[in-house]
Design an enzyme around this catalytic site. Structure first.
Site, PDB file in Angstrom:
ATOM      1  N   SER A 188     -18.222 -25.706   9.037  1.00  0.00           N
ATOM      2  CA  SER A 188     -19.758 -25.673   8.753  1.00  0.00           C
ATOM      3  C   SER A 188     -20.583 -25.690   9.948  1.00  0.00           C
ATOM      4  CB  SER A 188     -19.966 -26.675   7.443  1.00  0.00           C
ATOM      5  OG  SER A 188     -19.394 -27.809   8.099  1.00  0.00           O
ATOM      6  N   HIS A 216     -18.622 -22.291   2.871  1.00  0.00           N
ATOM      7  CA  HIS A 216     -19.315 -21.486   3.644  1.00  0.00           C
ATOM      8  C   HIS A 216     -18.861 -20.022   3.695  1.00  0.00           C
ATOM      9  CE1 HIS A 216     -22.536 -23.936   5.267  1.00  0.00           C
ATOM     10  NE2 HIS A 216     -21.626 -24.792   5.374  1.00  0.00           N
ATOM     11  N   LYS A 247     -24.216 -22.916  -2.028  1.00  0.00           N
ATOM     12  CA  LYS A 247     -24.492 -22.269  -0.953  1.00  0.00           C
ATOM     13  C   LYS A 247     -25.104 -20.598  -1.260  1.00  0.00           C
ATOM     14  CE  LYS A 247     -22.726 -25.666   2.065  1.00  0.00           C
ATOM     15  NZ  LYS A 247     -21.533 -26.269   2.335  1.00  0.00           N
TER      16      LYS A 247
HETATM   17  C1  LIG Z   1     -21.301 -27.485   1.888  1.00  0.00           C
HETATM   18  C2  LIG Z   1     -20.029 -28.101   1.936  1.00  0.00           C
HETATM   19  C3  LIG Z   1     -19.025 -28.658   1.030  1.00  0.00           C
HETATM   20  C4  LIG Z   1     -19.795 -29.269  -0.206  1.00  0.00           C
HETATM   21  O1  LIG Z   1     -20.244 -28.341  -0.836  1.00  0.00           O
HETATM   22  P1  LIG Z   1     -21.738 -28.883  -2.196  1.00  0.00           P
HETATM   23  O2  LIG Z   1     -21.550 -27.969  -3.182  1.00  0.00           O
HETATM   24  O3  LIG Z   1     -22.883 -28.792  -1.395  1.00  0.00           O
HETATM   25  O4  LIG Z   1     -21.336 -30.055  -2.738  1.00  0.00           O
HETATM   26  C5  LIG Z   1     -17.796 -28.647   0.838  1.00  0.00           C
HETATM   27  N1  LIG Z   1     -17.043 -28.379   1.943  1.00  0.00           N
HETATM   28  C6  LIG Z   1     -17.625 -27.783   3.159  1.00  0.00           C
HETATM   29  C7  LIG Z   1     -16.935 -27.007   4.060  1.00  0.00           C
HETATM   30  C8  LIG Z   1     -19.123 -27.551   2.925  1.00  0.00           C
HETATM   31  O5  LIG Z   1     -19.723 -26.855   3.815  1.00  0.00           O
END
Ligand SMILES: *Cc1c(COP(=O)(O)O)cnc(C)c1O
Length: 405
Positions: A188, A216, A247
């Site tokens: 990320s 992502h 996302k």
């Molecule tokens: C954003 C993210 C999460 C968490 O996801 P949410 O749905 O926002 O809780 C988990 N793993 C990675 C790699 C992320 O970038």
């Protein structure tokens, strides 16, 4: 009436720590979005070009998703009223899970309240204290927390270092206990892609469970946004696939895909599933509509990648350090602008904002000390004009602050 003597604040140490952050220049306050999450929107009363959201495909404001949420609210109300295992499994929750399972071509899927809950709940459920977790150094915090909660032994390998991952697995070859090899599909903070084929080979060689967190990559990589497993054609070689609905999908939630028995087991043992209320029906309906959009509007993903290629090329030409030695490390719509110093990064971010560009500064502990950065994320909805304007501002402010020549 009891008289109270003056009581010293037992939380005053928090104030001290905040003051330390302020002295270092890495204290932040939350920026407040006044309108919709979009490529151009208003934060703290100022209209800016937004380079900070995870809204890759612009789905947060897609008319079909909005309508789906409203319709579900009218039909089913605003809340589910219980955890999934008590009385909070609505038909629409099941429809979403079946839809995701079909999309990913797996036996079954379970949706959690967030991607964070999906990772933390799953890792802590499938392993125990006699087991081992072999984990990339840059894996997401939710994986790390899940690993800690499981009480398994955690063996970290350097970022994407396959040889070291193998050393870790070899070092426990003769020990009892299960092994879980785990990686982010897309990292990320750097935007680089996890080495899935090599990791799957290792998992097979050492009899490890293979798990990929595709937060992502969901909606971004692979056919119609099916993620890194599809991108690398690793179907059937990854035992536990995690994705997010928060996302690119534009709403909120996380999911785990795998065998019917993995999912059934999580129904019985994953603590966020057992102890936290399920999504409102509007969220499930929104996500169902989002998967229809992934299947029916592939031009959004094409546009996302076109913008991404343009953005990386132009940032590189301006002389910004976008990570990597000779070729950019990032292969995705996440492009970091590495500044290094935490305070300089935060100052740069504030100056950009004043000039109409929202690029959030990210410093320690989210990224390692000395690797502070502005993380930019492209979306399918940024126009050429907006990107050109943003580049102008980055160039001007970058020069003024001595970040580029
Ligand atoms: C954003 C993210 C999460 C968490 O996801 P949410 O749905 O926002 O809780 C988990 N793993 C990675 C790699 C992320 O970038």
């Amino acid at each position: 009436m009891a008289t109270t003597t003056a009581r010293s604040n037992p939380l005053s140490y928090l104030t001290d720590q905040l003051n330390d952050l302020k002295a270092k220049g890495t204290h932040f306050r939350l920026r407040i979005l006044d309108d919709e999450q979009a490529a151009v929107c208003t934060f703290d009363g100022k209209k800016v070009i937004n380079l900070a959201s995870n809204n890759y495909l612009g789905l947060t404001t897609h008319p079909k998703l909005r309508e789906a949420a409203l319709e579900a609210t009218r039909k089913y109300g605003v809340g589910s009223g219980a955890v999934r295992t008590i009385a909070g499994t609505m038909r629409i929750h099941m429809e979403l899970e079946e839809k995701i399972a079909r999309f990913k071509n797996v036996e079954a899927c379970v949706v959690f309240q967030s991607g964070f809950a999906a990772n933390a709940g799953t890792v802590s459920a499938v392993l125990g204290k006699e087991d081992f977790i072999i984990s990339d150094q840059l894996n997401h915090a939710s994986i790390i927390d899940g690993a800690r909660l499981s009480r398994a032994k955690i063996l970290v390998f350097e970022h994407k270092n396959i040889a070291q991952a193998e050393e870790r697995l070899a070092s426990i070859k003769d020990q009892p206990g299960k092994r879980l090899l785990i990686t982010d599909g897309v990292f990320s903070m750097d935007g680089d892609i996890g080495p899935l084929p090599a990791l799957c080979d290792l998992a097979e060689k050492y009899g490890a469970i293979m798990m990929v967190d595709d937060a992502h990559a969901s909606g971004v990589l692979g056919r119609n946004g099916r993620g890194t497993i599809d991108h690398f054609k690793m179907h059937s070689r990854v035992d536990v696939q995690v994705g997010t609905l928060s996302k690119a999908i534009g709403a909120l939630g996380g999911y785990v895909c795998g065998t019917r028995d993995l999912i059934d087991f999580l129904y019985h043992r994953a603590r966020p599933f057992l102890f936290s209320t399920s999504h409102p029906p509007s969220v499930a309906a929104t996500c169902i509509a989002a998967f229809d959009v992934l299947e029916n509007e592939p031009e959004r993903i094409e546009k996302l990648w076109e913008n991404t290629r343009f953005w990386k090329r132009e940032l590189g030409l301006l002389g910004f350090d976008i990570g990597g030695q000779t070729t950019p490390a990032s292969q995705t719509p996440i492009t970091p602008i590495i500044i290094g110093d935490g305070k300089l990064t935060m100052d740069f971010s504030r100056e950009l904002f004043k000039e109409g560009v929202m690029g959030t500064g990210i410093a320690f502990p989210t990224v390692p000390e000395g690797k502070a950065r502005i993380r930019t994320i492209m979306t399918a909805t940024h126009t050429q004009d907006e990107l050109q304007q943003a580049l102008e501002v980055l160039k001007r402010v970058g020069k003024k602050m001595g970040i580029v020549n």
